[in-house]
Design a protein around this motif. Structure first.
Motif, short mmCIF file in Angstrom:
data_model
loop_
_atom_site.label_atom_id
_atom_site.label_comp_id
_atom_site.label_asym_id
_atom_site.label_seq_id
_atom_site.Cartn_x
_atom_site.Cartn_y
_atom_site.Cartn_z
N ASP A 190 0.91 -1.33 0.17
CA ASP A 190 0.07 -0.16 0.17
C ASP A 190 0.86 1.27 0.02
O ASP A 190 0.45 2.37 -0.77
N SER A 191 1.97 1.09 0.80
CA SER A 191 2.79 2.52 1.07
C SER A 191 3.52 2.67 -0.53
O SER A 191 3.78 3.73 -0.81
N VAL A 192 3.90 1.71 -1.17
CA VAL A 192 4.71 1.79 -2.34
C VAL A 192 3.61 2.28 -3.45
O VAL A 192 4.28 3.14 -4.25
N ILE A 193 2.64 1.81 -3.53
CA ILE A 193 1.69 2.13 -4.80
C ILE A 193 0.93 3.29 -4.52
O ILE A 193 0.32 3.86 -5.47
N MET A 194 0.67 3.90 -3.27
CA MET A 194 -0.33 4.80 -2.81
C MET A 194 0.00 6.16 -3.49
O MET A 194 -1.03 6.71 -4.47
N PHE A 195 1.26 6.75 -3.74
CA PHE A 195 1.53 7.91 -4.32
C PHE A 195 1.35 7.62 -5.77
O PHE A 195 0.75 8.43 -6.54
N GLY A 246 -6.29 5.42 -4.40
CA GLY A 246 -4.99 5.99 -3.91
C GLY A 246 -5.11 6.93 -2.89
O GLY A 246 -4.28 7.19 -2.01
N VAL A 247 -6.24 7.75 -2.79
CA VAL A 247 -6.44 8.99 -2.03
C VAL A 247 -7.12 8.45 -0.96
O VAL A 247 -6.64 8.81 0.48
#
Length: 337
Positions: A41-46, A84-85
């Motif tokens: 989640d942290s890698v693909i979020m932005f 993502g948001v």
């Protein structure tokens, strides 16, 4: 430690640790899935949020992209941006602080976000496939069937329907109670859970049929032109008939790009849907429950892959996004000067 059994009323560190050891949070919060999901989640979020945001801005800004097809692409990008948001940050929050899942609103809200994200993504792809199907199979009726007003009304209706269905557990269709394990099979009403499990498959199958038909027809148009070129001499053939029609090539290119997006969608979704339905039929199967939560990460990654396909395969969208990004960077440099 006896007082710690009433964990709703206590707040000391010792009792907090006791509570964490006492309660089974369910497979959505167990290791190693919890750590793996936080990392993914942290890698693909932005990238998911930023990439789809620029895709939306490009379609809204440039006039040549303001067509029905690209508005439906924008609709799919909005659902991916929501992932993502909203969904990914909220997932990270609940996974970092698993004890928050014992709060009713926090627990129900997490899976409401999941339902909004996945239902809007599936319906968005369905609408794109329907638009391409009409454009290829019924080109002369396309301007009559697919109008801007009708498209807007359909998209708005589907979003309202998806939101209502997604928040239904928050409005009362839930079996949540204190100390319940915060997983859909435990907190959703049985009828609601069965509806969500079995309603996805027909939509995916119809979408698959329309995409397959679009690809077959588009390739048939090109193949027919190629056969004509082999029969008639290139010397005697009129100039405007020597090569496939530009509209056919454009439709084939769009069909191939959407086939790639749908192929990725199937790879991400079919395993999850299969396990989800099997879990509903074989209730209480622990291995299926664990497989389902791991496959959930594929659905999140799919929101990033959609944007990457558009960026790589669509020259029109890639140029528009690059022009928009470079324009923003250039303006930022001038303003600092």
């Amino acid at each position: 430690m006896e007082n710690c059994t009433n964990f709703i009323l206590i707040n000391t560190s010792d009792c907090e640790q006791f509570r964490l050891n006492l309660i089974d949070f369910g497979e959505y919060y167990d290791e190693p899935y919890r750590t793996l999901s936080i990392v993914i989640d942290s890698v693909i979020m932005f990238p998911v949020a930023l990439g789809n945001f620029f895709l939306i801005l490009s379609i809204l800004r440039y006039h040549h992209l303001r067509t029905t097809h690209y508005y439906l692409v924008l609709n799919l990008a909005i659902s991916d941006t929501f992932v993502g948001v909203v969904l990914l940050p909220y997932d990270i929050y609940t996974l970092l602080l698993p004890h928050t899942s014992q709060q009713k609103i926090t627990c129900l809200l997490r899976f409401a976000f999941h339902m909004v994200s996945w239902s809007s993504s599936v319906s968005g792809l369905f609408l794109i496939s329907a638009e391409r199907y009409i454009a290829i199979k019924h080109p002369f009726r396309y301007p009559v069937i697919v109008t801007g007003r009708r498209t807007f009304a359909t998209v708005l209706f589907i979003w309202i329907f998806n939101i209502i269905v997604s928040v239904t557990p928050l409005l009362g269709a839930n079996t949540w109670e204190p100390r319940v394990v915060c997983v859909p099979s435990k907190i959703w009403d049985m009828i609601y859970g069965s509806f969500t499990a079995f309603s996805l498959l027909p939509v995916i199958l119809v979408t698959f049929f329309m995409f397959a038909s679009v690809i077959k027809t588009s390739w048939g148009h090109i193949d027919a032109v190629n056969k004509q070129m082999n029969v008639v001499s290139a010397v005697t053939m009129p100039e405007n008939q020597r090569y496939p029609n530009s509209d056919d090539l454009r439709n084939l290119h769009k069909a191939k790009m959407m086939a790639l997006i749908f192929g990725i969608f199937l790879l991400c979704w079919l395993p999850f849907c299969g396990v989800l339905i099997a879990q509903r039929i074989l209730s209480g199967h622990q291995q299926l429950a664990k497989a389902k939560v791991y496959l959930l990460s594929l659905l999140k990654i799919n929101s990033l892959l959609n944007f990457l396909v558009y960026l790589i395969k669509s020259d029109t969208l890639r140029k528009a996004i690059m022009r928009l990004v470079l324009c923003k960077v250039s303006r930022g440099r001038h303003s600092r000067k």
